[in-house]
Design an enzyme around this catalytic site. Structure first.
Site, short mmCIF file in Angstrom:
data_model
loop_
_atom_site.label_atom_id
_atom_site.label_comp_id
_atom_site.label_asym_id
_atom_site.label_seq_id
_atom_site.Cartn_x
_atom_site.Cartn_y
_atom_site.Cartn_z
N CYS A 1 0.84 -1.21 0.00
CA CYS A 1 0.00 0.00 0.00
C CYS A 1 0.87 1.26 0.00
O CYS A 1 1.71 1.45 0.88
CB CYS A 1 -0.92 -0.02 1.21
SG CYS A 1 -1.86 1.50 1.45
N CYS B 1 -18.55 3.34 -21.94
CA CYS B 1 -19.86 2.75 -21.64
C CYS B 1 -20.04 1.44 -22.42
O CYS B 1 -19.87 1.40 -23.65
CB CYS B 1 -20.95 3.75 -22.00
SG CYS B 1 -22.62 3.06 -21.95
N CYS C 1 -23.10 1.63 -24.89
CA CYS C 1 -23.20 2.80 -25.76
C CYS C 1 -22.91 2.48 -27.23
O CYS C 1 -23.47 3.10 -28.13
CB CYS C 1 -22.25 3.90 -25.28
SG CYS C 1 -22.79 4.68 -23.74
#
Length: 515
Positions: free
Chosen positions: A108, A448, A451
């Protein structure tokens, strides 16, 4: 969306909206290893090792002892931090009154940034004789322990008081961790009695609140103490000797005084309100930041939560900002408590790019000045050269509401011979809202999933209705273009036949409305 002739507009949504999620932490998804690792050294052994290292022989070469590298210093500091595991975590937390725990993951980035600050804080707390035991847990390696301790993301800081956890609410520098830990374990205020103590205090603290009281009693003093206990970030100091207090704040005139001191040009700010906890805390919230704050991963939460909701962001390369800093501070001084000024290194993609993308300027490399109204979620862009005078005029306009909200737009495209017109933010009024014809508008984004299918349907519909002069087909990329009247809603899936039937119905209705 279907737009009819003015003044009436009809809308048909043909795409999906998107939601941007911002998260500070990363969920844990690992599992415990099958074989338990050997327990780390006991706390007593670690402390004994530190005692040996602290007591160097008197005849040891002082020059060599001063050559410890930063890595060696950090290594020693990290040894003060006890490593918890499956075997010792319960015992350590149960047997110590105060345990400040850092839950981390080795991979991390934020954990890696916080670790040296945490280790440095551990060293300072030990030197101060604090009862707080500093500990860390590899939450990825020991997820069951992490779950039991309520560590849900990386990094997580928790203070255990007699076995009960308290969420960490302080800053993330070593100094801020020390201040928070001491406040929560019984030392909310440091009393300064002598000149020597005042001088030592100044060496250790770059920002603090000083309170001067003739006697450490009474309603004003109680409000001061309550504010010190409630605040999570700033070190409070108190004095009863005005000459001692003047070493910390030279302009003190009388007792029952409170002021904040910062290590920057605007160093001293006196409090002139009544001594009530809420008022004191509000004063600190509006005055604790420097004239220009450099945004980092560690202070971002504090910056975003500032009560100053009009925030001016300056994006520049580090070398360019050095030249701009002093005149920018002069501008910021004129808008104290009204505007917050923030600098972001434009080269730092992790910090700069998310902001610049909101303006469609993510590829910019030159100095930019923007602003956000976090109360109303509006954004603004200085579209002239970022000179000090232009920045000041821009800021004045923000305060008086005379600056127009910024809506991003792609360049105006060439729509010659296009069956479906490409609309951008700059042409939305002319091609959609003010068009004398009905407009079927497809709102899409490049990423998308559905789309692409919708776009093919719109192309087919445009050819099918080619002979209908009263209807225009258009499309707009909602990820790169904005308009105040472009509102997107979730749509249901429809085939070409359903859409054609819908268009016929809407066009006939529009024709009736004109009669």
């Amino acid at each position: 969306m279907l737009f009819s002739k003015n003044p009436t507009s009809r809308f048909l949504l043909l795409t999906l909206t998107f939601v941007l999620l911002l998260s500070f932490s990363i969920n844990i998804n690992a599992s415990d290893p099958t074989n338990s690792e050997d327990d780390s050294d006991d706390l007593e052994q670690l402390l004994a090792l530190d005692e040996q290292e602290d007591q160097l022989p008197e005849d040891q070469d002082q020059e060599s002892s001063s050559r410890f590298s930063e890595a060696e210093v950090l290594s020693k500091a990290q040894r003060i931090v006890l490593e918890l595991n499956s075997d010792n975590s319960k015992r350590v937390i149960d047997e110590n009154e105060f345990v400040l725990l850092l839950g981390y993951a080795p991979w991390c980035v934020r954990s890696a940034e916080l670790m040296p600050q945490f280790a440095e804080a551990a060293t300072s707390l030990k030197e101060l004789g604090s009862p707080v035991l500093m500990a860390k847990l590899d939450a990825e390696r020991y997820p069951k322990v992490a779950s039991l301790l309520d560590i849900k993301g990386f990094p997580t800081l928790l203070l255990f008081v007699n076995g009960t956890s308290l969420a960490y609410t302080g800053g993330f520098s070593a100094e801020e961790i020390v201040i928070w830990a001491r406040k929560k374990t019984g030392v909310p205020v440091i009393r300064i009695n002598t000149v020597t103590e005042a001088e030592d205090f100044l060496k250790k603290h770059h920002m603090f609140v000083i309170g001067l009281f003739e006697k450490f009693e009474g309603s004003d003093y109680k409000a001061f103490i309550k504010a010190a206990m409630s605040d999570n970030e700033i070190q409070f100091a108190e004095a009863s000797n005005i000459e001692v207090a003047k070493l910390l704040y030279p302009d003190i005139k009388a007792t029952n005084f409170l002021g904040i001191v910062k290590s920057e040009p605007e160093r001293y700010t006196a409090y002139d309100g009544t001594f009530e906890m809420e008022n004191i805390l509000q004063f600190l919230d509006y005055n604790k930041f420097p004239l220009v704050t450099k945004l980092t991963e560690l202070n971002s939460v504090r910056v975003y939560s500032s009560p100053v909701k009009l925030q001016v962001y300056v994006f520049a390369k580090a070398d360019d900002f050095k030249t701009l800093l002093e005149p920018l501070q002069d501008v910021a001084r004129k808008f104290i408590t009204k505007l917050m000024f923030i600098y972001i290194d434009i080269v730092d993609e992790n910090l700069a790019k998310p902001f610049l993308t909101l303006f469609g300027l993510e590829e910019s490399k030159n100095t930019l000045v923007t602003a956000f109204d976090n109360k109303g979620s509006s954004k603004y862009l200085l579209q002239s050269d970022p000179t000090p005078s232009n920045i000041e005029e821009f800021c004045s306009g923000l305060l008086h509401g005379s600056i127009s909200t910024y809506f991003k737009s792609q360049p105006i495209p060439d729509n010659n011979n296009a069956s479906v017109l490409a609309v951008v933010g700059k042409t939305f009024d002319d091609l959609v809202l003010n068009s004398p014809k009905n407009v079927l508008l497809e709102v899409y984004t490049p990423w998308c999933i559905n789309c692409e299918t919708t776009s093919k349907q719109v192309e087919k519909l445009a050819k099918h209705f080619k002979g209908l002069d009263s209807l225009i087909f258009a499309k707009i990329d909602a990820s790169a273009n904005e308009h105040p009247k472009l509102q997107i809603k979730l749509s249901t899936k429809s085939g070409s036949k359903e859409l054609a039937a819908f268009i016929n119905k809407q066009v006939r209705q529009a024709a009736k409305d004109e009669l």
